[in-house]
Design a protein around this motif. Structure first.
Motif, PDB file in Angstrom:
ATOM      1  N   GLN A 457      77.644  56.498 -37.541  1.00 65.07           N
ATOM      2  CA  GLN A 457      78.572  55.376 -37.631  1.00 65.07           C
ATOM      3  C   GLN A 457      77.841  54.037 -37.676  1.00 65.07           C
ATOM      4  O   GLN A 457      78.334  53.070 -38.270  1.00 65.07           O
ATOM      5  CB  GLN A 457      79.547  55.394 -36.448  1.00 65.07           C
ATOM      6  CG  GLN A 457      80.551  56.545 -36.512  1.00 65.07           C
ATOM      7  CD  GLN A 457      81.435  56.580 -35.287  1.00 65.07           C
ATOM      8  OE1 GLN A 457      80.965  56.407 -34.157  1.00 65.07           O
ATOM      9  NE2 GLN A 457      82.710  56.816 -35.485  1.00 65.07           N
ATOM     10  N   MET A 458      76.686  53.980 -37.042  1.00 61.53           N
ATOM     11  CA  MET A 458      75.864  52.775 -37.114  1.00 61.53           C
ATOM     12  C   MET A 458      74.919  52.805 -38.306  1.00 61.53           C
ATOM     13  O   MET A 458      74.680  51.768 -38.937  1.00 61.53           O
ATOM     14  CB  MET A 458      75.048  52.614 -35.824  1.00 61.53           C
ATOM     15  CG  MET A 458      75.820  52.056 -34.652  1.00 61.53           C
ATOM     16  SD  MET A 458      74.719  51.665 -33.269  1.00 61.53           S
ATOM     17  CE  MET A 458      75.822  50.677 -32.254  1.00 61.53           C
ATOM     18  N   LEU A 459      74.408  53.965 -38.643  1.00 63.01           N
ATOM     19  CA  LEU A 459      73.399  54.041 -39.696  1.00 63.01           C
ATOM     20  C   LEU A 459      73.985  53.905 -41.095  1.00 63.01           C
ATOM     21  O   LEU A 459      73.366  53.291 -41.971  1.00 63.01           O
ATOM     22  CB  LEU A 459      72.641  55.369 -39.586  1.00 63.01           C
ATOM     23  CG  LEU A 459      71.714  55.528 -38.377  1.00 63.01           C
ATOM     24  CD1 LEU A 459      71.104  56.925 -38.353  1.00 63.01           C
ATOM     25  CD2 LEU A 459      70.618  54.469 -38.400  1.00 63.01           C
ATOM     26  N   LEU A 460      75.173  54.463 -41.326  1.00 62.49           N
ATOM     27  CA  LEU A 460      75.758  54.420 -42.663  1.00 62.49           C
ATOM     28  C   LEU A 460      75.929  52.982 -43.178  1.00 62.49           C
ATOM     29  O   LEU A 460      75.523  52.684 -44.312  1.00 62.49           O
ATOM     30  CB  LEU A 460      77.094  55.162 -42.680  1.00 62.49           C
ATOM     31  CG  LEU A 460      77.837  55.152 -44.028  1.00 62.49           C
ATOM     32  CD1 LEU A 460      76.999  55.800 -45.124  1.00 62.49           C
ATOM     33  CD2 LEU A 460      79.192  55.851 -43.901  1.00 62.49           C
ATOM     34  N   PRO A 461      76.509  52.066 -42.377  1.00 60.75           N
ATOM     35  CA  PRO A 461      76.592  50.681 -42.870  1.00 60.75           C
ATOM     36  C   PRO A 461      75.224  50.082 -43.188  1.00 60.75           C
ATOM     37  O   PRO A 461      75.076  49.349 -44.184  1.00 60.75           O
ATOM     38  CB  PRO A 461      77.264  49.939 -41.710  1.00 60.75           C
ATOM     39  CG  PRO A 461      78.052  50.979 -41.000  1.00 60.75           C
ATOM     40  CD  PRO A 461      77.215  52.221 -41.098  1.00 60.75           C
ATOM     41  N   LEU A 462      74.220  50.410 -42.382  1.00 62.54           N
ATOM     42  CA  LEU A 462      72.884  49.868 -42.625  1.00 62.54           C
ATOM     43  C   LEU A 462      72.341  50.322 -43.969  1.00 62.54           C
ATOM     44  O   LEU A 462      71.755  49.529 -44.722  1.00 62.54           O
ATOM     45  CB  LEU A 462      71.936  50.292 -41.499  1.00 62.54           C
ATOM     46  CG  LEU A 462      72.242  49.776 -40.096  1.00 62.54           C
ATOM     47  CD1 LEU A 462      71.183  50.274 -39.118  1.00 62.54           C
ATOM     48  CD2 LEU A 462      72.305  48.264 -40.072  1.00 62.54           C
ATOM     49  N   PHE A 463      72.526  51.576 -44.293  1.00 69.11           N
ATOM     50  CA  PHE A 463      72.027  52.101 -45.562  1.00 69.11           C
ATOM     51  C   PHE A 463      72.775  51.470 -46.749  1.00 69.11           C
ATOM     52  O   PHE A 463      72.175  51.185 -47.792  1.00 69.11           O
ATOM     53  CB  PHE A 463      72.154  53.623 -45.605  1.00 69.11           C
ATOM     54  CG  PHE A 463      71.269  54.332 -44.616  1.00 69.11           C
ATOM     55  CD1 PHE A 463      70.066  53.777 -44.217  1.00 69.11           C
ATOM     56  CD2 PHE A 463      71.642  55.550 -44.071  1.00 69.11           C
ATOM     57  CE1 PHE A 463      69.239  54.420 -43.299  1.00 69.11           C
ATOM     58  CE2 PHE A 463      70.824  56.204 -43.159  1.00 69.11           C
ATOM     59  CZ  PHE A 463      69.620  55.637 -42.774  1.00 69.11           C
TER      60      PHE A 463
END
Length: 491
Positions: A457-463
């Motif tokens: 949930q945190m990593l997907l927006p970053l990518f």
């Protein structure tokens, strides 16, 4: 497409946010699904508007005479609305994981979602009255977000933010009244709306009013000397500070100044006057000031906040060049900086969420333990520096090209401030990266053995943000052509 949709996309997040707080959710998951579905559906509606824009405006309230609260989609508004609607679902998804360690979730997400609708109200405003009303409403719905933790620091930060915003509103109000009295229309028209017959011999008075309104709207854009609220607002949860520093509040300030300069007073009226030189000098000073303060700041989020102060004035520098190419540079950096800065803030928030570490000297060795987060952070840092191949280089190039094309001697000095800023940015951003990846030969990794990257949930927006940073850097021509078309009066 029916013009009513313009009002509908503003209304949906406001109603949905209130429902989030009043519905007795049996499970947290149900609330999260409702929120994410709401913002995604609203963003889809916004993008349908962008591809099939209604030609007419929608009048919500007729106040009196030609004073209305009305919405219309034009070229400039479409850029801001598209930016906000793309980033908000990702920011909401990120907030789900971050808020697991925070209290008063329902209240938080209520104001967080309402802010989405209010920001769209600014983007879609048809006239200065509508923009001003939603601009002030934005202050009211974001103050509770800044003070969410209810600590002493949060209360003091929200108080300062409120005081500064109210003060800025007073100066912006003066500008709005003069536009209503001496303008041919309250609507936004590229080239300005001032009535030459009404101006008479009072040109300097109107230039003074422009300067006052510039600083009034400039409070939210963190222009010197009205920027101290922004670093203090970093006490808010990271999903809030990311939107404050990258999308909603600060970009609303920059967007309002674009409207004021190009669509109310008119660039032709302002260009070459003492007012242009004054605001340009202040903007250039703010660029260097923000970078200098970031260099000495040891708190991670506050360092990024000072970086925001500097980068916002990049946008304003393009605005006050007061040429079509200047507006292209301003729009470029408004969009690209949103991706770069929300990315870096979300990386900082991920580090704090996983480690409870807030200061730069505490980041030693975390590059190995949180490889995904710090890989993304490194790319956002390089982009902020202006490394070729990333979007930060494109926007800085557009700003420098506009400055050269303008023939304004002071703008030439502005190119020097961009170069100084790039050097200082490299120092204060790469310092973080170097500490994370190269802590020293004697560093004991056993002290951080339990630290790892956050969940999807945190990593997907970053990518997604990284894809935007690289994509805009490598394929910027279509976007730049769109910005140029808007700056020249197209959609």
């Amino acid at each position: 497409m029916n013009a009513f949709i313009l009002f509908f996309v503003v209304l949906i997040p406001c109603i949905g946010g209130v429902l989030t707080a009043v519905i007795p959710w049996k499970k947290r998951t149900h609330m999260l699904v409702f929120l994410e579905g709401l913002v995604i559906a609203n963003s889809v509606l916004v993008w349908l508007l962008l591809f099939h824009p209604p030609q007419e405006m929608f009048t919500m309230i007729n106040l009196t005479g030609n004073l209305t609260l009305a919405f219309k989609l034009d070229g400039l508004g479409s850029i801001f609305a598209g930016l906000v609607s793309f980033l908000w679902p990702l920011a909401t998804l990120y907030a789900f994981e971050y808020m697991t360690k925070e209290e008063h979730e329902k209240v938080f997400f209520m104001f967080y979602t309402v802010t989405y609708g209010v920001t769209l109200g600014i983007a879609l405003a048809d006239n200065i009255v509508t923009m001003y009303c939603f601009y002030e409403l934005l202050t009211l719905v974001t103050v509770p977000l800044v003070m969410h933790t209810l600590t002493r620091e949060a209360i003091l930060a929200s108080r300062k933010y409120l005081y500064y915003s109210i003060g800025g509103a007073a100066f912006a109000f003066i500008g709005m009244i003069f536009i209503l009295i001496y303008g041919e229309s309250p609507d936004f028209i590229l080239g300005g709306v001032l009535d030459a017959a009404k101006l008479g011999e009072g040109t300097n008075v109107f230039l003074l009013i422009y300067v006052l309104a510039f600083f009034g709207f400039g409070v939210k854009a963190a222009v010197c000397p009205f920027n101290s609220w922004l670093p203090q607002a970093g006490v808010a949860p990271t999903p809030v500070t990311a939107l404050l520093h990258a999308v909603a509040v600060v970009k609303s300030g920059a967007f309002a100044i674009m409207r004021l300069t190009y669509y109310c007073f008119g660039a032709d009226f302002l260009r070459g006057t003492w007012a242009q030189y004054l605001v340009m000098a202040v903007v250039m000073f703010t660029i260097v000031y923000g970078c200098s303060m970031a260099l000495k700041e040891t708190h991670l989020k506050r360092r990024l906040a000072f970086s925001t102060i500097s980068n916002l004035s990049y946008i304003l520098f393009g605005v006050v060049i007061m040429t079509p190419l200047g507006l292209v540079g301003a729009l470029s950096h408004m969009v690209f900086h949103a991706f770069m800065k929300i990315c870096s803030f979300f990386c900082a928030g991920a580090v704090m969420h996983q480690t409870e570490r807030h200061y730069i000297h505490q980041l030693d060795g975390l590059g190995r333990k949180m490889p995904r987060v710090f890989a993304v952070f490194t790319l956002s840092a390089l982009a902020l520096m202006g490394v070729p191949g990333l979007c930060g280089f494109i926007s800085k190039w557009n700003l420098a090209a506009a400055a050269i094309d303008s023939g304004n001697v002071l703008a030439y000095f502005g190119i020097g401030t961009l170069l100084i800023s790039a050097l200082l940015t490299a120092i204060y951003m790469l310092t973080i990266v170097v500490r994370a990846y190269f802590p020293g030969a004697d560093f004991d990794y056993s002290k951080i053995a339990d630290i790892r990257d956050p969940n999807w949930q945190m990593l997907l927006p970053l990518f997604v943000f990284v894809i935007g940073i690289v994509g805009f850097g490598l394929c910027s021509a279509p976007v730049t052509e769109l910005f140029l078309s808007i700056a020249q009066g197209g959609f």
